[in-house]
Scaffold this motif. Sequence first.
Motif, PDB file in Angstrom:
ATOM      1  N   LEU A  85       0.821  -1.213   0.000  1.00 35.30           N
ATOM      2  CA  LEU A  85       0.000   0.000   0.000  1.00 35.30           C
ATOM      3  C   LEU A  85       0.852   1.259   0.000  1.00 35.30           C
ATOM      4  O   LEU A  85       0.552   2.219  -0.718  1.00 35.30           O
ATOM      5  CB  LEU A  85      -0.936  -0.003   1.213  1.00 35.30           C
ATOM      6  CG  LEU A  85      -2.307  -0.637   0.993  1.00 35.30           C
ATOM      7  CD1 LEU A  85      -2.212  -2.131   0.715  1.00 35.30           C
ATOM      8  CD2 LEU A  85      -3.209  -0.396   2.216  1.00 35.30           C
ATOM      9  N   TRP A  86       1.910   1.260   0.810  1.00 37.92           N
ATOM     10  CA  TRP A  86       2.755   2.442   0.914  1.00 37.92           C
ATOM     11  C   TRP A  86       4.104   2.028   1.500  1.00 37.92           C
ATOM     12  O   TRP A  86       4.182   1.574   2.636  1.00 37.92           O
ATOM     13  CB  TRP A  86       2.113   3.510   1.796  1.00 37.92           C
ATOM     14  CG  TRP A  86       2.992   4.723   1.956  1.00 37.92           C
ATOM     15  CD1 TRP A  86       3.890   4.967   2.948  1.00 37.92           C
ATOM     16  CD2 TRP A  86       3.087   5.831   1.072  1.00 37.92           C
ATOM     17  NE1 TRP A  86       4.537   6.166   2.746  1.00 37.92           N
ATOM     18  CE2 TRP A  86       4.061   6.725   1.599  1.00 37.92           C
ATOM     19  CE3 TRP A  86       2.426   6.171  -0.117  1.00 37.92           C
ATOM     20  CZ2 TRP A  86       4.397   7.920   0.970  1.00 37.92           C
ATOM     21  CZ3 TRP A  86       2.763   7.368  -0.738  1.00 37.92           C
ATOM     22  CH2 TRP A  86       3.733   8.229  -0.195  1.00 37.92           C
ATOM     23  N   ASN A  87       5.166   2.199   0.735  1.00 43.74           N
ATOM     24  CA  ASN A  87       6.501   1.836   1.198  1.00 43.74           C
ATOM     25  C   ASN A  87       7.268   3.112   1.525  1.00 43.74           C
ATOM     26  O   ASN A  87       7.745   3.821   0.633  1.00 43.74           O
ATOM     27  CB  ASN A  87       7.243   1.028   0.130  1.00 43.74           C
ATOM     28  CG  ASN A  87       8.523   0.403   0.667  1.00 43.74           C
ATOM     29  OD1 ASN A  87       9.178   0.955   1.539  1.00 43.74           O
ATOM     30  ND2 ASN A  87       8.881  -0.757   0.129  1.00 43.74           N
ATOM     31  N   ARG A 138      -3.179  -4.509 -13.444  1.00 38.19           N
ATOM     32  CA  ARG A 138      -3.208  -4.583 -11.986  1.00 38.19           C
ATOM     33  C   ARG A 138      -3.950  -3.413 -11.342  1.00 38.19           C
ATOM     34  O   ARG A 138      -4.467  -3.545 -10.231  1.00 38.19           O
ATOM     35  CB  ARG A 138      -1.782  -4.620 -11.442  1.00 38.19           C
ATOM     36  CG  ARG A 138      -1.694  -4.901  -9.951  1.00 38.19           C
ATOM     37  CD  ARG A 138      -1.712  -6.372  -9.653  1.00 38.19           C
ATOM     38  NE  ARG A 138      -0.544  -7.034 -10.222  1.00 38.19           N
ATOM     39  CZ  ARG A 138      -0.386  -8.343 -10.290  1.00 38.19           C
ATOM     40  NH1 ARG A 138      -1.321  -9.135  -9.819  1.00 38.19           N
ATOM     41  NH2 ARG A 138       0.705  -8.874 -10.822  1.00 38.19           N
ATOM     42  N   LEU A 139      -4.019  -2.274 -11.986  1.00 40.27           N
ATOM     43  CA  LEU A 139      -4.729  -1.136 -11.396  1.00 40.27           C
ATOM     44  C   LEU A 139      -6.200  -1.436 -11.180  1.00 40.27           C
ATOM     45  O   LEU A 139      -6.838  -0.855 -10.304  1.00 40.27           O
ATOM     46  CB  LEU A 139      -4.597   0.101 -12.290  1.00 40.27           C
ATOM     47  CG  LEU A 139      -3.195   0.674 -12.507  1.00 40.27           C
ATOM     48  CD1 LEU A 139      -3.280   1.973 -13.300  1.00 40.27           C
ATOM     49  CD2 LEU A 139      -2.486   0.914 -11.189  1.00 40.27           C
ATOM     50  N   ALA A 182      -6.980  -5.405  -3.483  1.00 43.59           N
ATOM     51  CA  ALA A 182      -8.200  -4.594  -3.561  1.00 43.59           C
ATOM     52  C   ALA A 182      -8.062  -3.326  -2.721  1.00 43.59           C
ATOM     53  O   ALA A 182      -8.529  -2.248  -3.112  1.00 43.59           O
ATOM     54  CB  ALA A 182      -9.401  -5.409  -3.098  1.00 43.59           C
ATOM     55  N   SER A 183      -7.408  -3.440  -1.565  1.00 49.83           N
ATOM     56  CA  SER A 183      -7.172  -2.264  -0.713  1.00 49.83           C
ATOM     57  C   SER A 183      -6.235  -1.275  -1.401  1.00 49.83           C
ATOM     58  O   SER A 183      -6.441  -0.063  -1.339  1.00 49.83           O
ATOM     59  CB  SER A 183      -6.581  -2.698   0.628  1.00 49.83           C
ATOM     60  OG  SER A 183      -7.461  -3.542   1.326  1.00 49.83           O
ATOM     61  N   HIS A 188      -5.770   4.025  -3.321  1.00 54.10           N
ATOM     62  CA  HIS A 188      -5.126   4.962  -4.227  1.00 54.10           C
ATOM     63  C   HIS A 188      -6.103   5.549  -5.245  1.00 54.10           C
ATOM     64  O   HIS A 188      -5.860   6.634  -5.777  1.00 54.10           O
ATOM     65  CB  HIS A 188      -3.925   4.303  -4.898  1.00 54.10           C
ATOM     66  CG  HIS A 188      -2.767   4.135  -3.951  1.00 54.10           C
ATOM     67  ND1 HIS A 188      -1.987   5.209  -3.550  1.00 54.10           N
ATOM     68  CD2 HIS A 188      -2.291   3.052  -3.287  1.00 54.10           C
ATOM     69  CE1 HIS A 188      -1.067   4.781  -2.697  1.00 54.10           C
ATOM     70  NE2 HIS A 188      -1.232   3.481  -2.519  1.00 54.10           N
ATOM     71  N   ARG A 189      -7.207   4.881  -5.479  1.00 51.27           N
ATOM     72  CA  ARG A 189      -8.272   5.517  -6.256  1.00 51.27           C
ATOM     73  C   ARG A 189      -8.863   6.662  -5.445  1.00 51.27           C
ATOM     74  O   ARG A 189      -9.105   7.751  -5.960  1.00 51.27           O
ATOM     75  CB  ARG A 189      -9.362   4.500  -6.616  1.00 51.27           C
ATOM     76  CG  ARG A 189     -10.474   5.081  -7.496  1.00 51.27           C
ATOM     77  CD  ARG A 189     -11.623   4.084  -7.637  1.00 51.27           C
ATOM     78  NE  ARG A 189     -11.273   2.963  -8.483  1.00 51.27           N
ATOM     79  CZ  ARG A 189     -11.510   2.914  -9.786  1.00 51.27           C
ATOM     80  NH1 ARG A 189     -12.106   3.931 -10.391  1.00 51.27           N
ATOM     81  NH2 ARG A 189     -11.191   1.854 -10.487  1.00 51.27           N
ATOM     82  N   PHE A 190      -9.105   6.415  -4.143  1.00 51.16           N
ATOM     83  CA  PHE A 190      -9.621   7.459  -3.246  1.00 51.16           C
ATOM     84  C   PHE A 190      -8.650   8.630  -3.152  1.00 51.16           C
ATOM     85  O   PHE A 190      -9.070   9.803  -3.118  1.00 51.16           O
ATOM     86  CB  PHE A 190      -9.871   6.860  -1.859  1.00 51.16           C
ATOM     87  CG  PHE A 190     -10.215   7.876  -0.811  1.00 51.16           C
ATOM     88  CD1 PHE A 190     -11.479   8.450  -0.763  1.00 51.16           C
ATOM     89  CD2 PHE A 190      -9.273   8.268   0.137  1.00 51.16           C
ATOM     90  CE1 PHE A 190     -11.793   9.403   0.217  1.00 51.16           C
ATOM     91  CE2 PHE A 190      -9.581   9.208   1.108  1.00 51.16           C
ATOM     92  CZ  PHE A 190     -10.846   9.776   1.141  1.00 51.16           C
TER      93      PHE A 190
END
Length: 440
Positions: A85-87, A138-139, A182-183, A188-190
């Motif tokens: 999700l975030w690195n 993948r997006l 899915a998360s 990242h869409r949000f």
Amino acid sequence: MHATPPRDQRSRLFQRSPSHKPPPLAPEMNILLCHNYYACRGGEDQVFEAEASLLRSQGHKVFEYTRHNNDIARMSRSDVARRTLWNGTTYRELRDLIERHRPAVMHCTNTFPLISPSAYYAAHDAGVPVVQSLHNYRLFCANGLFLRHGKACEKCLGKRVTWPAVQHACYRDSRAGSAVVASLQAWHRFRHTWTEMVDRYVALSEFSRRKFVEGGLPADKITVKTNFVAPDPGPARGQGGYLVFVGRLSPEKGVDTLLQAWRHLRGKVPLKILGDGPLAPQVHDAVREIPNIEYLGQQPLDTVLAIVGEAQGLVLPTKCYENCPRTLLEAYARATPVIASRTGAMVELVEDGVTGFNFSTGDAFDLVDKVNRLTQDSTQREKMRQAARSVFEKRHTAKSNYRTLIDIYNSVVSPPMLAPAHGPHRAPTATEREPGGVIV
């Protein structure tokens, strides 16, 4: 988990003005390439390395920031999920790399899962434009293929939250893993990551471009650039008297359709199979059962090109939405026609009756028909060979690809990034390494 930096705290030092027309990208410009390598080497890994080599051959200074999925074996599941999700390490290392080398553009081939979308924010916050190649879906699709149970599936396309992927365990047959993907997509869409943090997307075909627009990417941010083959292996003779399959031995590649077709052919047409994967045992069984099938396993590129060049045709029975497979381009480079399933971009890349044949996806009997037509008409086959080579020369050489790639970079580069911030930069060497998988 590291939180995304607040928008009001982001650096405005190198903001790009849309009113400026991007000037030509000079050969001395620094270019940052990012890629997350797969555990099993694939086409995306090859494209990343080919583009890096191409840019260096044209005098550009190329810096590479890479991760490798082999590292996942040393991580806990929760750690992998957080980094997907975030690195935060990626964000910090890329900010440092950008500060020291001032690239004109950052081009990402694959960021999933270990680099993560934090790479986009690192570049954006430093005022560096971002280009992202779209080698898979993948997006919008957990497995990146728009494929479920051997058939095309678009249930998650355009959805804010891709619950069907979790329900069907589309990512590695794992509901937990699918929930992580899915998360990633939903978060990242949000955050508008896909629409605001990337300046230009590179689709590999018109078909995939349409799918990405359907999924919500801005149409005016997507440019089509196919893959290429370099160096040019040159046309071959096609006198081997056999057909060939080259690729990963997995369900989405249509290996079952291929083997079923050769059962019906009963040894009439020799087939060579090159590659490896989870269906290798089935291929071994088929070799014992079906006459005239030879399984050669994984082979070096020179051997692959030699075998493809002497083949009467390459068979691509894929069931998933292939974008622009290198094996097809390698066949065209060798003047070898292609028999491909009628799915995804294959209809776009293989002109039926001109550079090869299309057959109904998953239909072994239709594949048999196309094999017979190709192998029994030497006059048409020779015309197809010439047409295939002509398509390669027009669309898939390093020269034509380089022009398109530079046009893409020029479309996002702005004046503030035209000159290095710290004076002349020493030419990098391929052996220098920095923390975080950086090669300069």
